[in-house]
Design an enzyme around this catalytic site. Structure first.
Site, PDB file in Angstrom:
ATOM      1  N   ASP A 215       0.619  -1.407   0.511  1.00 19.17           N
ATOM      2  CA  ASP A 215      -0.489   0.025   0.404  1.00 19.17           C
ATOM      3  C   ASP A 215       1.322   1.325   0.349  1.00 19.17           C
ATOM      4  O   ASP A 215       1.688   1.415   0.523  1.00 19.17           O
ATOM      5  CB  ASP A 215      -0.706   0.169   1.037  1.00 19.17           C
ATOM      6  CG  ASP A 215      -1.671   0.745   1.527  1.00 19.17           C
ATOM      7  OD1 ASP A 215      -2.665   1.021   0.335  1.00 19.17           O
ATOM      8  OD2 ASP A 215      -2.233   2.108   2.900  1.00 19.17           O
ATOM      9  N   GLU A 257       1.145   0.005  -5.309  1.00 17.86           N
ATOM     10  CA  GLU A 257      -0.073   0.516  -5.570  1.00 17.86           C
ATOM     11  C   GLU A 257       1.087   1.851  -5.202  1.00 17.86           C
ATOM     12  O   GLU A 257       1.256   1.942  -4.426  1.00 17.86           O
ATOM     13  CB  GLU A 257      -0.710   0.573  -4.318  1.00 17.86           C
ATOM     14  CG  GLU A 257      -2.309   1.725  -3.900  1.00 17.86           C
ATOM     15  CD  GLU A 257      -2.731   1.925  -3.321  1.00 17.86           C
ATOM     16  OE1 GLU A 257      -3.410   2.885  -3.596  1.00 17.86           O
ATOM     17  OE2 GLU A 257      -2.041   3.008  -2.296  1.00 17.86           O
TER      18      GLU A 257
END
Ligand code: GLC
Length: 558
Positions: A215, A257
């Site tokens: 993330d 990401e």
């Protein structure tokens, strides 16, 4: 030992070390999938029960959103313990049971790992704020006496945060956070933090997970007088992590990401020694743009600007996910256009994006929903589907933040959409029951029984996709058309040549596709097996209904 009790070898999982190139990924939130114990919150046992459903879609990889203990002020992206499962979802044993059951069905499991920041309730932060300034404990996070350091760094959650610094009255210092102020950023300049991360990763690898979605990785390291994104230090850190993980787990994949332009996102592949996969963020809004403008150019331009990537790497491509449909990777004019087109109701706007699901974005128009999926399944990259979009689920803009696109999966027209036996007020989030998108009409059971449902159409398309290696592995080349409303491209892998063509407009039309080197090839339509007229010396004529598409296998005549 039964199949459920031991780790399957890579070979048994049907793969090789490049398995992620053939991945069809299903993203889901345990909380909203199926509640097996009746407390109103989805859990690992519920998810495990639904693995056959996921498998029936043609999915071979699950991406689990965060399931760790968390105060859930950012729906679990604020982790307070990385080596456990939130008790509402089950236990570490339940997690292992789920992974084993997924593997037994040849489904890989990629888990979310929030590496940039923790919750402010994490013991590391609680310890850091009380520790002496300059001590190793304090050094787990990024502190400053003033709030003007790293001034060139942008704010991401513009609707809620005014600064990337917040004052901590206990530490008597400012701490750095790129997202919500309750998510302090970890300090990766501290080698102890790097070791902690590796220890967390190894903990889950020992539970047999196949990979991590990393993330928000562009923000891992910050430096004065830069925008603190994509710094060489961040890339060096990722290379180090990859090398260390591979010592013990050569098959693990890292999925980046990195919400960036494609040149910068590409850097996260390194020379094949950083992340195996990265989301293609600029492509996503351009698929919506192409449809809104009824013109192929946005997609063609962005893919032409996307340089090749190392052989062992792969893009992850998507239409929707759990966040707002981000419009960060478009110009301001394009953003305004997309907002006007797809979020005329301002409640649907959040930060620089649109908090809506796919079906409402398409006004429930099956033709356009199919067209976007046809692109998703045939453009280069591994497709990522967001749970519920396969049945055309709606959203709820009355819920806060991004909760409106995270509502319970609609399994049937039973109470609570078949998601839970709990009293409705106990549900993690309310089920969708507005007249247009109500679970009474839009649910898995109804669509299972209907051979023409969106659900069954998706199953069929994914089955076709699986039969042709060109989709997952093939090269891609655009074919010229005499009409910009038509997009046409060839996917080629050895003898497997597939022409993909679609009409992005709302009118019927005839277009000519230029296929210079393919004279004498015969197109066969993949779904129905119908033979089309042979390709001649001239451009190939194709007629389309509004939003219609073809997948045509080209075989040499004779
Ligand atoms: C990523 C996640 C998003 C989360 C943010 C902060 O962008 O996709 O859901 O809020 O990181 O962790």
């Amino acid at each position: 030992m039964s199949l459920h009790e031991r780790r399957l070898t890579d070979h048994e999982l049907g793969g090789n070390t490049l398995w992620y190139k053939d991945a069809v990924i299903y993203q889901l939130h345990i909380k909203s999938f199926l509640d097996a114990d009746g407390d109103g919150i989805g859990d690992l046992s519920g998810l495990t029960r639904k693995l056959d459903y996921i498998s029936s879609l043609g999915i071979n990889t699950i991406w689990l959103m965060p399931f760790y203990p968390s105060p859930r002020r950012d729906d679990g992206y604020d982790i307070s313990n990385y080596k456990d499962v939130s008790p509402e979802y089950g236990s570490v044993e339940d997690f292992q049971t789920f992974v084993n059951a997924a593997h037994a069905r040849k489904i890989r499991v990629v888990i979310e790992l929030v590496v940039n920041h923790t919750s402010d309730e994490h013991p590391w932060f609680q310890r850091a704020r009380r520790a002496r300034a300059g001590s190793p404990e304090r050094d787990y996070y990024v502190w400053s006496d003033t709030d003007d350091k790293f001034a060139e760094t942008r704010i991401i959650f513009v609707d809620t945060e005014k600064s990337n610094w917040s004052w901590d009255p206990v530490a008597k210092s400012y701490y750095w956070h790129r997202f919500y102020s309750h998510q302090p950023d970890l300090n990766y300049r501290n080698p102890e933090v790097v070791e902690e991360l590796l220890s967390i990763m190894n903990f889950w690898l020992d539970k047999d997970v196949d990979g991590f979605r990393l993330d928000a990785i562009p923000h891992l390291v910050e430096r004065e007088h830069t925008d603190s994104e994509n710094l060489p230090e961040t890339h060096a850190l990722l290379k180090h992590i990859r090398a260390r993980l591979e010592e013990r787990h050569p098959d693990v994949i890292l999925l980046a990401e990195a919400n960036l332009w494609q040149e910068e996102a590409r850097e996260y592949f390194g020379d094949g020694d950083e992340c195996h996969m990265a989301f293609h963020f600029p492509l996503m809004p351009r698929m919506f743009m192409a449809l809104a403008k009824q013109n192929a150019r946005p997609i063609k331009t962005i893919l032409r600007q996307t340089n090749s990537i190392p052989d062992e790497c792969q893009w992850a491509i998507f239409l929707r996910n759990h966040d707002e449909l981000t419009l960060e990777m478009v110009s301001e004019a394009e953003r305004n256009f997309l907002w006007e087109t797809y979020a005329a109701d301002k409640r649907a706007r959040l930060n620089l994006g649109i908090r809506r699901r796919l079906s409402p974005l398409m006004d429930q128009d099956r033709r356009r929903i199919e067209l976007l999926h046809m692109l998703l399944f045939s453009l280069p990259g591994s497709p990522v589907l967001y749970y519920g979009d396969e049945i055309g689920m709606g959203d709820n803009t009355d819920l806060g933040d991004r909760d409106g696109v995270r509502t319970p999966m609609q399994w049937s027209d039973d109470r609570n959409a078949g998601f839970s036996n709990a009293a409705p007020h106990k549900l993690a989030l309310p089920v969708i029951d507005d007249p247009q998108f109500s679970y009474a009409a839009i649910n898995v059971a109804a669509q299972d029984n209907d051979p023409h449902s969106l659900l069954n159409w998706i199953r069929q398309m994914l089955a076709l996709r699986r039969r042709h290696r060109a989709f997952a592995r093939g090269a891609m080349r655009f074919a010229k058309t005499d009409d910009d409303r038509v997009i046409a491209y060839l996917r080629t892998c050895g003898e497997d040549v597939i022409l993909c063509a679609a009409n992005l407009s709302s009118v019927s039309l005839a277009a000519k596709i230029s296929l210079p080197k393919l004279a004498d090839y015969v197109p066969i339509e993949l779904a129905g097996g119908t033979t089309f007229p042979v390709i001649g010396r001239d451009s190939y004529p194709l007629t389309f209904q509004p939003y219609a598409y073809f997948w045509l296998k080209l075989t040499k005549a004779g």
